[in-house]
Design an enzyme around this catalytic site. Structure first.
Site, PDB file in Angstrom:
ATOM      1  N   ARG A  86       2.911  -0.478  -4.749  1.00  0.00           N
ATOM      2  CA  ARG A  86       2.906  -0.210  -6.022  1.00  0.00           C
ATOM      3  C   ARG A  86       1.268  -0.147  -5.962  1.00  0.00           C
ATOM      4  O   ARG A  86       0.797  -1.417  -6.405  1.00  0.00           O
ATOM      5  CB  ARG A  86       3.564  -0.140  -7.167  1.00  0.00           C
ATOM      6  CG  ARG A  86       3.363   0.782  -8.074  1.00  0.00           C
ATOM      7  CD  ARG A  86       4.452   0.076  -9.762  1.00  0.00           C
ATOM      8  NE  ARG A  86       5.498  -0.392  -9.034  1.00  0.00           N
ATOM      9  CZ  ARG A  86       6.812   0.785  -9.493  1.00  0.00           C
ATOM     10  NH1 ARG A  86       6.425   1.578  -9.657  1.00  0.00           N
ATOM     11  NH2 ARG A  86       7.932   0.734  -9.093  1.00  0.00           N
ATOM     12  N   GLY A  87       0.866   1.031  -6.137  1.00  0.00           N
ATOM     13  CA  GLY A  87      -1.014   0.924  -6.801  1.00  0.00           C
ATOM     14  C   GLY A  87      -0.996   1.559  -7.328  1.00  0.00           C
ATOM     15  O   GLY A  87      -0.249   2.334  -8.659  1.00  0.00           O
ATOM     16  N   LYS A  88      -2.581   2.250  -7.822  1.00  0.00           N
ATOM     17  CA  LYS A  88      -3.231   2.928  -8.958  1.00  0.00           C
ATOM     18  C   LYS A  88      -2.049   4.407  -9.169  1.00  0.00           C
ATOM     19  O   LYS A  88      -1.595   5.496  -9.707  1.00  0.00           O
ATOM     20  CB  LYS A  88      -4.203   2.909  -9.288  1.00  0.00           C
ATOM     21  CG  LYS A  88      -4.572   3.622 -10.429  1.00  0.00           C
ATOM     22  CD  LYS A  88      -6.334   3.572 -10.722  1.00  0.00           C
ATOM     23  CE  LYS A  88      -6.922   4.471 -11.657  1.00  0.00           C
ATOM     24  NZ  LYS A  88      -8.437   4.134 -12.511  1.00  0.00           N
ATOM     25  N   ALA A 106      -0.284   5.178  -5.966  1.00  0.00           N
ATOM     26  CA  ALA A 106       1.133   5.439  -5.813  1.00  0.00           C
ATOM     27  C   ALA A 106       1.768   4.150  -5.079  1.00  0.00           C
ATOM     28  O   ALA A 106       2.075   3.609  -5.869  1.00  0.00           O
ATOM     29  CB  ALA A 106       0.235   4.998  -3.495  1.00  0.00           C
ATOM     30  N   VAL A 111       4.993   2.538  -2.717  1.00  0.00           N
ATOM     31  CA  VAL A 111       5.570   2.196  -1.188  1.00  0.00           C
ATOM     32  C   VAL A 111       7.032   2.584  -0.961  1.00  0.00           C
ATOM     33  O   VAL A 111       7.281   0.903  -1.723  1.00  0.00           O
ATOM     34  CB  VAL A 111       4.649   1.354  -0.074  1.00  0.00           C
ATOM     35  CG1 VAL A 111       5.377   1.754   1.186  1.00  0.00           C
ATOM     36  CG2 VAL A 111       2.856   1.626  -0.242  1.00  0.00           C
ATOM     37  N   LYS A 129       4.538   6.157   1.790  1.00  0.00           N
ATOM     38  CA  LYS A 129       3.902   5.835   1.016  1.00  0.00           C
ATOM     39  C   LYS A 129       3.808   6.996   0.519  1.00  0.00           C
ATOM     40  O   LYS A 129       3.413   8.504   0.215  1.00  0.00           O
ATOM     41  CB  LYS A 129       2.004   5.409   1.571  1.00  0.00           C
ATOM     42  CG  LYS A 129       1.054   5.573   0.186  1.00  0.00           C
ATOM     43  CD  LYS A 129      -0.132   4.681   0.832  1.00  0.00           C
ATOM     44  CE  LYS A 129      -1.182   4.835  -0.153  1.00  0.00           C
ATOM     45  NZ  LYS A 129      -2.303   4.919   0.720  1.00  0.00           N
ATOM     46  N   ASP A 165     -12.590  -0.748   1.343  1.00  0.00           N
ATOM     47  CA  ASP A 165     -11.667  -2.216   0.859  1.00  0.00           C
ATOM     48  C   ASP A 165     -10.524  -3.097   1.795  1.00  0.00           C
ATOM     49  O   ASP A 165     -10.109  -3.556   1.800  1.00  0.00           O
ATOM     50  CB  ASP A 165     -10.883  -1.334   0.318  1.00  0.00           C
ATOM     51  CG  ASP A 165      -9.711  -2.323  -1.172  1.00  0.00           C
ATOM     52  OD1 ASP A 165     -10.602  -3.016  -1.743  1.00  0.00           O
ATOM     53  OD2 ASP A 165      -8.887  -1.440  -1.552  1.00  0.00           O
TER      54      ASP A 165
END
Length: 473
Positions: free
Chosen positions: A45-47, A49, A51, A66, A160
């Site tokens: 889990r991202g800001k 997105a 998966v 994603k 990144d």
């Protein structure tokens, strides 16, 4: 079809988009649910997105889906998603980069169906308190640089590069590595002046923090930090706070403590010095990095290497969904200038610790190469225990082999060893009921951390682990 014919530049600096014809081909005419069974629980889990694992109904093959939001509050994010699609599509021929399988779009989100790597993130190896051998690091880094070289040939900077964005194709160390997550990558056109606060605190380059132009050289700084972390398990610029970390990076205070680098070659240190340079123009390019003498020290890698080909590669093999534990992705962090950007801080997994044994011959070869061998010790400990115990009082057995004199104890216990002069040396030996030596560890102060060098003997095999623990107050 050339990569240039797959994408076009946009009005947003550093962003690409698939050409209309290419996007028409990439977007599926069917829905995601028609073609795939998707797990409800995200494993990353991202800001912007999440998966999830998904299984292709027609083949049973598993992929990573994603989910990218197209809008968040008042912010339009479709251009960001299309940029990632464009980069993935242009890099489809490179086996060192995670491949794109299909793209879906709804009114609220875009879904990228990506290759699912069975081995999980490279970060998981470090989270298990394991530090790869230098030979293994060289092999991994060469593959990573192959992927970066392909991106740089497209004038794309990843921005990144870190262990969380490097995934393994199988169980370490018998696997390859691939670069993933191109969400904050940027296209660096000729004469472009792109200034953004992007990246992850420990790996971000000085020019990013100083709001100076980003270039392909920005990735090479991150490669230097990555190499340092993989060889030692420690961050070269990590501070107590993000602000302190940013300050250390801006000052470019790079050192190689003896307790961390006693088994690291001078060639590896030289490579890091030439990558973590404050002036981007003075850093090695990816091509120069691949030609560094350090890689020539390891002519026979531990497992077969494959190069980044110029033709299509088949996607990764089907895997069991249980092979990769749940993971968390990036979260936004406060920047040194007070602006909110996309510098991310990734939380680590508490994966189950697994033992990894290195063969006797490999360790002895590596150890002998960097240190003068003055004694011959039993093969049971691969010379590892001898290195630690040779500093302490010893006696000679009937076979003429010197061993340390350690008091016999009952159930597993920790015994402090003393040097020949009688002064306490801080080395701890852990014994089992039968009196056999199980673990020797030495606590060494490294900044605010206490780093333990631990040696574990298991019949004819030995392993070395370096890990950090917060010093007990």
């Amino acid at each position: 079809m050339t990569a240039d014919s797959l994408f076009e530049t946009t009005s947003i600096p550093g962003h690409l988009a698939p050409t209309p014809e290419r996007l028409e081909r990439l977007l599926s005419k069917q829905t995601l649910e028609e073609l795939y069974e998707v797990e409800e629980q995200p494993f990353a889990r991202g800001k912007y997105a999440t998966v999830r694992r998904c299984r292709e109904r027609s083949s049973g093959r598993q992929w990573a889906a994603k989910f990218l939001r197209k809008r968040r509050r008042a912010q339009e994010l479709r251009a960001e998603a299309l940029h990632e699609v464009a980069v993935l599509d242009a890099a489809a021929h490179c086996s060192r980069l995670v491949s794109l399988h299909q793209v879906f779009e709804t009114n609220t989100e875009m879904v990228l169906v990506l290759e699912l790597a069975p081995g999980g993130e490279l970060q998981m190896i470090l989270d298990r308190d394991e530090v790869p051998e230098e030979r293994q690091v060289a092999r991994l880094l060469k593959q990573i640089l192959d992927g970066i070289a392909f991106l740089h040939s497209l004038n794309v900077a990843h921005l990144d590069i870190k262990p969380q964005n490097l995934v393994l194709t199988g169980e370490f160390p018998d696997c390859d590595v691939k670069l993933c997550d191109f969400g904050i990558s940027r296209y660096i056109s000729h004469g472009a002046d792109i200034r953004e606060i992007l990246g992850t605190p420990d790996y971000v380059a000085p020019e990013v923090l100083n709001y100076e132009p980003i270039s392909l050289a920005t990735d090479m700084w991150s490669v230097g930090v990555l190499l340092y972390v993989l060889l030692t398990g420690c961050s070269p610029f990590g501070g107590d706070t993000k602000q302190e970390t940013f300050c250390n990076i801006s000052r470019c205070r790079l050192d190689f403590p003896d307790d961390l680098f006693e088994d690291v070659s001078e060639e590896a240190r030289d490579l890091m010095r030439k990558l973590m340079v404050k002036d981007p123009n003075e850093r090695l390019t990816v091509t120069e990095c691949l030609q560094h003498p350090w890689f020539n020290m390891f002519e026979q890698p531990l497992a077969p290497l494959t190069t980044c080909p110029s033709s299509d590669d088949s996607p990764a093999a089907v895997i069991d969904s249980s092979t990769t534990p749940p993971q968390e992705d990036s979260a936004s962090s406060e920047l040194p200038n007070g602006n909110q950007g996309q510098v991310s801080s990734t939380s680590k997994n508490d994966g189950e610790k697994q033992q990894r044994s290195s063969t006797t011959g490999l360790w002895e070869q590596r150890h002998h190469h960097h240190h003068r061998a003055t004694r011959v010790w039993p093969r049971e400990c691969s010379g590892v225990v001898s290195k630690a115990l040779s500093r302490f009082t010893s006696e000679t057995t009937s076979s003429g082999v010197k061993i340390a004199k350690i008091p016999m104890t009952t159930p597993p216990t920790v015994t402090a060893l003393r040097g020949g002069s009688g002064n306490k040396a801080g080395l701890e030996a852990l014994r089992e009921r039968g009196g056999n030596l199980v673990v020797i560890r030495e606590p060494v102060r490294a900044g605010r951390y206490t780093r333990y060098s631990e040696v574990q003997c298991e019949s004819v095999q030995a392993r070395i682990r370096r890990f950090q623990v917060h010093e007990a107050s």
